[in-house]
Design a protein around this motif. Structure first.
Motif, PDB file in Angstrom:
ATOM      1  N   ASN A   1       0.615  -1.297   0.050  1.00  0.00           N
ATOM      2  CA  ASN A   1      -0.099   0.086   0.003  1.00  0.00           C
ATOM      3  C   ASN A   1       0.901   1.377  -0.131  1.00  0.00           C
ATOM      4  OD1 ASN A   1      -2.525  -1.287   0.116  1.00  0.00           O
ATOM      5  ND2 ASN A   1      -2.104  -1.917   2.333  1.00  0.00           N
ATOM      6  N   ALA A   2       2.091   1.107  -0.358  1.00  0.00           N
ATOM      7  CA  ALA A   2       2.918   2.235  -0.358  1.00  0.00           C
ATOM      8  C   ALA A   2       3.658   2.597  -1.600  1.00  0.00           C
ATOM      9  CB  ALA A   2       4.095   1.985   0.814  1.00  0.00           C
ATOM     10  N   ASP A   3       3.966   3.871  -1.697  1.00  0.00           N
ATOM     11  CA  ASP A   3       4.846   4.321  -3.030  1.00  0.00           C
ATOM     12  C   ASP A   3       6.186   3.355  -2.919  1.00  0.00           C
ATOM     13  OD1 ASP A   3       2.809   5.608  -3.722  1.00  0.00           O
ATOM     14  OD2 ASP A   3       3.654   7.583  -3.720  1.00  0.00           O
ATOM     15  N   PRO A   4       7.163   3.367  -4.188  1.00  0.00           N
ATOM     16  CA  PRO A   4       8.454   3.170  -3.832  1.00  0.00           C
ATOM     17  C   PRO A   4       8.979   4.011  -2.907  1.00  0.00           C
ATOM     18  CG  PRO A   4       7.667   2.654  -5.973  1.00  0.00           C
ATOM     19  CD  PRO A   4       6.562   3.594  -5.348  1.00  0.00           C
ATOM     20  N   GLN A   5      10.203   3.606  -2.162  1.00  0.00           N
ATOM     21  CA  GLN A   5      11.044   4.668  -1.444  1.00  0.00           C
ATOM     22  C   GLN A   5      11.866   5.287  -2.322  1.00  0.00           C
ATOM     23  OE1 GLN A   5      11.428   6.982   0.608  1.00  0.00           O
ATOM     24  NE2 GLN A   5      11.327   5.452   2.407  1.00  0.00           N
ATOM     25  N   THR A   6      12.424   6.565  -2.356  1.00  0.00           N
ATOM     26  CA  THR A   6      13.331   7.537  -3.504  1.00  0.00           C
ATOM     27  C   THR A   6      14.183   7.877  -2.258  1.00  0.00           C
ATOM     28  OG1 THR A   6      13.285   9.048  -5.118  1.00  0.00           O
ATOM     29  CG2 THR A   6      11.793   9.540  -3.170  1.00  0.00           C
ATOM     30  N   TYR A   7      15.476   8.218  -2.958  1.00  0.00           N
ATOM     31  CA  TYR A   7      16.492   8.386  -1.984  1.00  0.00           C
ATOM     32  C   TYR A   7      17.243   9.378  -2.494  1.00  0.00           C
ATOM     33  CZ  TYR A   7      15.693   3.606  -0.518  1.00  0.00           C
ATOM     34  OH  TYR A   7      14.942   2.475  -0.045  1.00  0.00           O
ATOM     35  N   GLY A   8      18.448   9.715  -1.798  1.00  0.00           N
ATOM     36  CA  GLY A   8      19.439  10.844  -2.314  1.00  0.00           C
ATOM     37  C   GLY A   8      20.546  10.311  -1.751  1.00  0.00           C
TER      38      GLY A   8
ATOM     39  N   VAL B   1      22.615  14.757  -3.515  1.00  0.00           N
ATOM     40  CA  VAL B   1      21.823  14.387  -4.912  1.00  0.00           C
ATOM     41  C   VAL B   1      20.787  13.287  -4.832  1.00  0.00           C
ATOM     42  CG1 VAL B   1      22.598  13.843  -7.383  1.00  0.00           C
ATOM     43  CG2 VAL B   1      24.220  15.117  -6.063  1.00  0.00           C
ATOM     44  N   GLY B   2      19.724  13.864  -5.366  1.00  0.00           N
ATOM     45  CA  GLY B   2      18.641  12.781  -5.503  1.00  0.00           C
ATOM     46  C   GLY B   2      18.965  11.718  -6.448  1.00  0.00           C
ATOM     47  N   LEU B   3      18.853  10.403  -5.839  1.00  0.00           N
ATOM     48  CA  LEU B   3      19.191   9.369  -6.752  1.00  0.00           C
ATOM     49  C   LEU B   3      18.103   8.895  -7.965  1.00  0.00           C
ATOM     50  CD1 LEU B   3      20.832   7.007  -4.102  1.00  0.00           C
ATOM     51  CD2 LEU B   3      21.747   8.383  -5.787  1.00  0.00           C
ATOM     52  N   ASN B   4      17.241   9.788  -8.363  1.00  0.00           N
ATOM     53  CA  ASN B   4      16.397  10.039  -9.273  1.00  0.00           C
ATOM     54  C   ASN B   4      16.851  10.599 -10.631  1.00  0.00           C
ATOM     55  OD1 ASN B   4      16.073  12.204  -8.371  1.00  0.00           O
ATOM     56  ND2 ASN B   4      13.782  12.494  -8.854  1.00  0.00           N
ATOM     57  N   TYR B   5      18.177  10.807 -10.409  1.00  0.00           N
ATOM     58  CA  TYR B   5      18.788  11.633 -11.648  1.00  0.00           C
ATOM     59  C   TYR B   5      18.801  10.691 -12.973  1.00  0.00           C
ATOM     60  CZ  TYR B   5      23.417   9.162 -10.610  1.00  0.00           C
ATOM     61  OH  TYR B   5      24.227   8.324 -10.529  1.00  0.00           O
TER      62      TYR B   5
ATOM     63  N   ASN C   1       5.425   8.656  -5.738  1.00  0.00           N
ATOM     64  CA  ASN C   1       6.955   8.512  -5.843  1.00  0.00           C
ATOM     65  C   ASN C   1       7.276   7.450  -6.737  1.00  0.00           C
ATOM     66  OD1 ASN C   1       7.939  10.717  -4.095  1.00  0.00           O
ATOM     67  ND2 ASN C   1       7.320   9.318  -2.367  1.00  0.00           N
ATOM     68  N   THR C   2       8.326   7.231  -7.479  1.00  0.00           N
ATOM     69  CA  THR C   2       8.498   6.170  -8.360  1.00  0.00           C
ATOM     70  C   THR C   2      10.078   5.763  -8.147  1.00  0.00           C
ATOM     71  OG1 THR C   2       9.188   7.648 -10.341  1.00  0.00           O
ATOM     72  CG2 THR C   2       7.087   6.606 -10.190  1.00  0.00           C
ATOM     73  N   ALA C   3      10.257   4.509  -8.215  1.00  0.00           N
ATOM     74  CA  ALA C   3      11.606   4.053  -7.847  1.00  0.00           C
ATOM     75  C   ALA C   3      12.623   4.535  -8.860  1.00  0.00           C
ATOM     76  CB  ALA C   3      11.903   2.737  -8.291  1.00  0.00           C
ATOM     77  N   ASP C   4      13.888   5.096  -8.066  1.00  0.00           N
ATOM     78  CA  ASP C   4      15.337   5.645  -8.459  1.00  0.00           C
ATOM     79  C   ASP C   4      15.796   4.882  -9.692  1.00  0.00           C
ATOM     80  OD1 ASP C   4      14.642   7.858  -6.891  1.00  0.00           O
ATOM     81  OD2 ASP C   4      15.947   6.868  -5.237  1.00  0.00           O
ATOM     82  N   HIS C   5      15.888   3.574  -9.327  1.00  0.00           N
ATOM     83  CA  HIS C   5      16.795   2.966 -10.355  1.00  0.00           C
ATOM     84  C   HIS C   5      16.234   2.751 -11.792  1.00  0.00           C
ATOM     85  CE1 HIS C   5      13.661  -0.216  -9.229  1.00  0.00           C
ATOM     86  NE2 HIS C   5      13.724  -0.769 -10.386  1.00  0.00           N
ATOM     87  N   GLY C   6      15.012   3.070 -11.880  1.00  0.00           N
ATOM     88  CA  GLY C   6      14.334   3.172 -13.350  1.00  0.00           C
ATOM     89  C   GLY C   6      14.510   4.342 -14.019  1.00  0.00           C
TER      90      GLY C   6
ATOM     91  N   THR D   1      24.341   2.929  -1.847  1.00  0.00           N
ATOM     92  CA  THR D   1      23.955   3.632  -2.792  1.00  0.00           C
ATOM     93  C   THR D   1      23.610   2.808  -4.185  1.00  0.00           C
ATOM     94  OG1 THR D   1      24.714   5.734  -2.344  1.00  0.00           O
ATOM     95  CG2 THR D   1      24.313   5.424  -4.658  1.00  0.00           C
ATOM     96  N   CYS D   2      24.949   1.631  -4.232  1.00  0.00           N
ATOM     97  CA  CYS D   2      24.613   0.701  -5.251  1.00  0.00           C
ATOM     98  C   CYS D   2      23.508  -0.047  -5.106  1.00  0.00           C
ATOM     99  CB  CYS D   2      26.081   0.040  -5.217  1.00  0.00           C
ATOM    100  SG  CYS D   2      26.304  -1.083  -3.744  1.00  0.00           S
ATOM    101  N   ASP D   3      23.168  -0.589  -4.115  1.00  0.00           N
ATOM    102  CA  ASP D   3      21.786  -1.379  -4.020  1.00  0.00           C
ATOM    103  C   ASP D   3      20.843  -0.585  -4.481  1.00  0.00           C
ATOM    104  OD1 ASP D   3      19.594  -2.525  -2.358  1.00  0.00           O
ATOM    105  OD2 ASP D   3      21.013  -3.726  -1.782  1.00  0.00           O
ATOM    106  N   ILE D   4      20.762   0.769  -4.284  1.00  0.00           N
ATOM    107  CA  ILE D   4      19.360   1.649  -4.703  1.00  0.00           C
ATOM    108  C   ILE D   4      19.564   1.932  -6.139  1.00  0.00           C
ATOM    109  CG2 ILE D   4      18.402   3.901  -4.246  1.00  0.00           C
ATOM    110  CD1 ILE D   4      19.737   3.590  -1.476  1.00  0.00           C
ATOM    111  N   LYS D   5      20.652   2.425  -6.707  1.00  0.00           N
ATOM    112  CA  LYS D   5      20.774   3.009  -8.009  1.00  0.00           C
ATOM    113  C   LYS D   5      20.863   2.186  -9.095  1.00  0.00           C
ATOM    114  CE  LYS D   5      20.495   6.842 -10.547  1.00  0.00           C
ATOM    115  NZ  LYS D   5      19.195   7.329 -11.027  1.00  0.00           N
ATOM    116  N   ASP D   6      21.455   0.933  -8.821  1.00  0.00           N
ATOM    117  CA  ASP D   6      21.827  -0.100  -9.835  1.00  0.00           C
ATOM    118  C   ASP D   6      20.538  -0.155 -10.820  1.00  0.00           C
ATOM    119  OD1 ASP D   6      23.671  -2.083 -11.166  1.00  0.00           O
ATOM    120  OD2 ASP D   6      21.680  -3.353 -10.875  1.00  0.00           O
ATOM    121  N   PRO D   7      20.753   0.168 -12.100  1.00  0.00           N
ATOM    122  CA  PRO D   7      19.672   0.295 -13.125  1.00  0.00           C
ATOM    123  C   PRO D   7      18.797  -1.197 -13.213  1.00  0.00           C
ATOM    124  CG  PRO D   7      21.601   0.358 -14.204  1.00  0.00           C
ATOM    125  CD  PRO D   7      21.955   0.492 -12.756  1.00  0.00           C
TER     126      PRO D   7
END
Length: 545
Positions: A205-212, A263-267, A419-424, A519-525
C-alpha cells in the motif's frame, strides 16, 4: 549447525538514534512500572556511533520527550543555530533568498548543529546506564522465524569465513538472538529490512521509496572565517535544473565546519557523479572562501530516504517492527531525520511494552502505527509529503510548487503526489551528455581513495564479498553496454571499476573500500547488486560525523 542462543524480551538491531531511543524508552517504562524487561541492542559498527553520519542540524523535540534533562546530563549538543542562509547558486555567483520568503520547514531557529556520531555515542552510554545490553561489533546477518512464521530474532554473522564461503582456521559461528519482539533499526536500506518488506509484502500500500546520496566532509577552518551556529543551504549549480540536490554547510564549535552535498538518486544522466559534483561545488566562490586555509579532517557518505509519508511501508509484522530510517521516517523538506527516528523508536517501544504487560509475544504491534498516526510526527510528515515529488519536476518548477503548497495551503493541499523508484530513471548513456569534471587539486578537491582513507574504512579481504551480483554477466552486457557502467560514478568510494584486459572488460569490486552508503543497492539500473552486511565491526569508523 548448532548455534548458541540467548533470549530477550526485546531485541534491537541497529545502534543509531532510533534503536537507542527504543531501548532507552523500554528501560524507562520498566523502571516506572517496577517490571523487569530484558533489552539487547546489537550494532554492526565496532563501536556505537562509528557508522553514524548526518549533516546534522538537530530538532530536539523528540529528545526533549525522551531525555528532558539532556543538557544537565552532558549531551554533546551545544551549538545553537544563530543564522539561516539559503542561497541559489550560479556558476560564478549566488543570491540569498530572504528568510521571510522561505517555508517554515527550511528555517532552523531553536535547533542545534551537532556531530551526530558523538550524540549517538552519548545515547549509547545512557542506554547502558539503564541496563540495556549493548553489543557493538555484532552484525545482524539473517532473520529467524518461529514455527508460525513470526520473527523470533536474528542470527549474528559468522566470523572467519573465507572468500570461498567455507569456514577458515579462525572460524566462529554467529549466535542466535531470540526475542518476543524484534525492532529493526539498521538505517537507510537496511538489508534485513529489505528482506522483511519482501516476505511480508510491507509495500503493498506504499509508493516505492526514493533516495538521495549525502556526501560529507568535516573541516577545521580559519578562526577568522568561522561563524558558530551558521546554517547555509544552497540549490542550483553545479547541478542542472532537472537534477534534484543541494548543499549544506554547518558551522560547529571549535572552528569546525560540516560541509556536504546531496544528490537525488532519481537523476537520469548516467555520466553524473555525485562525488565529483560535491568536489566541484567546493570551488564556488561563496564556498571556497570559507574553506581556503583550512584542513579536511574526515569524509563519509550515506544514502538518505526521502520519499516521505507516502513511501512509508507497513511498520509492523508478526514479531517485530521497522523504526527510524529502516522504515524511512526522514523529513526531506527539513533535511532532518534524527528527531523522527527517535520518536519512532519511542512509539514502538511503548507499543511493545504494553504488549509484554499483556503477556503477548510475537504478534503484530498494531498499537505502534496507530500511535504514529496520532502523533506530531505524522502531522509533520503529512505537511511536507509532496516535497520530493514536486522537486522531481525540476528546481524552479518544484520550488514554486512547493512554495505554493507550504505558503498558500500550509501543507494541507487536497492532493498527494506519488513517488517512483530511482533505479528506473537512468537513460542510456548514448542519449546523455558526458560531464567533464575538473581534476582534484589536493587542496579543496580530492580523489576518492584519499577520501576513503579519511573514513577509516577497513574490511578483512579474506571473506565473502558483501556486494553480491545476482548475475555477473549483467554488469558488462547491460550496465556497461547501455549505461556506461554508472556504478563507477555513483559509488562515492571507488568500489566499482571496469578493468579492460585486451578486448574483454570486466567489473572489479573493491569491497574493502565500501563505506556502507547503500547507493549501489538503490541506484543500480537492473537491481543486480545486493548489499549484505560484512563481518561485524567492519566498515568506516567515523570520528563524530
Amino acid at each position: 549447525m548448532e548455534r548458541e542462543s540467548m533470549e530477550f524480551d526485546i531485541l534491537v538491531v541497529g545502534g543509531g538514534p532510533a534503536g537507542l531511543s527504543a531501548a532507552i524508552r523500554l528501560k524507562q517504562l520498566a523502571t516506572e512500572s517496577g517490571k523487569e524487561v530484558s533489552v539487547c541492542l546489537i550494532e554492526k559498527a565496532a563501536e556505537i556511533g562509528a557508522h553514524t553520519l548526518s549533516g546534522a542540524v538537530l530538532d530536539t523535540r523528540a529528545l526533549d520527550e525522551l531525555l528532558p534533562d539532556w543538557k544537565a546530563m552532558g549531551a554533546p549538543i551545544t551549538t545553537e543555530v544563530t543564522e539561516d542562509r539559503f542561497m541559489m547558486l550560479s556558476e560564478s555567483g549566488a543570491r540569498q533568498l530572504p528568510n521571510a520568503l522561505l517555508p517554515d520547514c527550511f528555517l532552523n531557529h531553536g535547533n542545534y548543529i551537532v556531530r551526530l556520531g558523538n550524540v549517538v555515542k552519548w545515547m549509547g552510554e545512557q542506554a547502558e546506564a539503564l541496563g540495556v545490553e549493548v553489543y557493538p561489533g555484532f552484525a545482524g546477518a539473517d532473520i529467524l522465524y518461529d514455527e508460525n512464521g513470526a520473527v523470533k530474532g536474528v542470527v549474528t554473522g559468522d566470523m572467519g569465513v573465507g572468500r570461498d564461503g567455507e569456514p577458515g582456521p579462525n572460524y566462529q559461528p554467529g549466535m542466535e538472538l531470540h526475542a518476543k519482539y524484534t525492532f529493526f533499526a539498521e538505517g537507510v536500506r537496511g538489508h534485513l529490512g529489505k528482506s522483511l518488506e519482501a516476505r511480508f509484502d510491507l509495500r503493498k500500500n506504499a509508493d516505492p521509496q526514493t533516495y538521495g546520496i549525502g556526501i560529507k566532509e568535516l573541516w577545521e577552518i580559519d578562526p577568522a572565517k568561522h561563524k558558530p551556529g551558521m546554517v547555509m543551504h544552497t540549490a542550483g549549480w553545479p547541478l542542472d535544473n532537472h537534477t534534484y540536490g543541494g548543499s549544506f554547510m554547518y558551522h560547529l564549535e571549535d572552528n569546525l565546519v560540516a560541509v556536504g552535498f546531496v544528490v537525488g538518486l532519481n537523476y537520469s544522466n548516467p555520466h553524473l557523479s555525485p562525488y565529483e559534483e560535491f568536489q566541484r561545488y567546493k570551488l564556488h566562490p561563496d564556498v571556497r572562501g570559507f574553506l581556503e586555509g583550512g584542513k579536511r579532517l574526515s569524509y563519509g557518505a550515506r544514502a538518505i530516504a526521502a520519499g516521505g509519508l507516502q513511501s512509508l511501508p507497513e511498520l509492523v509484522f508478526p514479531g517485530g517492527a521497522l523504526i527510524g530510517c529502516d522504515a524511512g521516517f526522514l523529513n526531506a523538506a527539513r533535511i532532518k531525520g534524527t528527531h523522527s527516528a527517535i520518536k519512532s523508536g519511542m512509539l514502538a517501544a511503548e507499543a511493545a511494552f504494553a504488549a509484554l504487560g499483556a503477556e503477548r509475544e510475537r504478534d503484530t504491534l498494531t498499537a505502534y502505527p496507530d500511535a504514529f498516526k496520532d502523533s506530531w510526527l505524522y502531522t509533520e510528515l503529512r505537511k511536507t509529503r509532496n516535497f520530493k515529488a514536486y522537486m522531481s519536476k525540476g528546481l524552479w518548477m518544484g520550488s514554486i510548487l512547493f512554495g505554493i503548497d507550504q505558503r498558500l495551503f500550509g501543507g494541507k493541499t487536497p492532493w498527494t503526489l506519488h513517488n517512483t523508484a530511482d533505479h528506473g530513471k537512468l537513460k542510456p548513456a548514448a542519449e546523455c551528455t558526458p560531464i567533464d569534471y575538473p581534476k582534484p587539486d589536493g587542496v579543496l578537491t580530492f580523489d576518492r581513495l584519499s577520501s576513503v582513507f579519511l573514513s577509516n574504512t577497513n574490511h578483512e579481504e579474506e571473506q565473502p564479498c558483501h556486494l553480491q551480483l545476482k548475475d555477473p554477466r549483467v554488469a558488462i552486457d547491460t550496465n556497461l553496454a547501455i549505461y556506461d557502467a554508472p556504478e563507477q560514478r555513483y559509488c562515492p568510494a571507488g568500489v566499482y571499476e571496469i578493468i579492460r584486459e585486451g578486448d574483454t572488460p570486466r567489473l572489479q569490486i573493491n569491497a574493502q573500500n565500501c563505506v556502507h552508503c547503500k547507493t549501489c543497492d538503490i541506484k543500480d539500473p537492473t537491481q543486480n547488486i545486493n548489499w549484505v552486511t560484512p563481518q561485524g565491526g567492519e566498515g568506516p569508523i567515523y570520528q563524530g560525523m
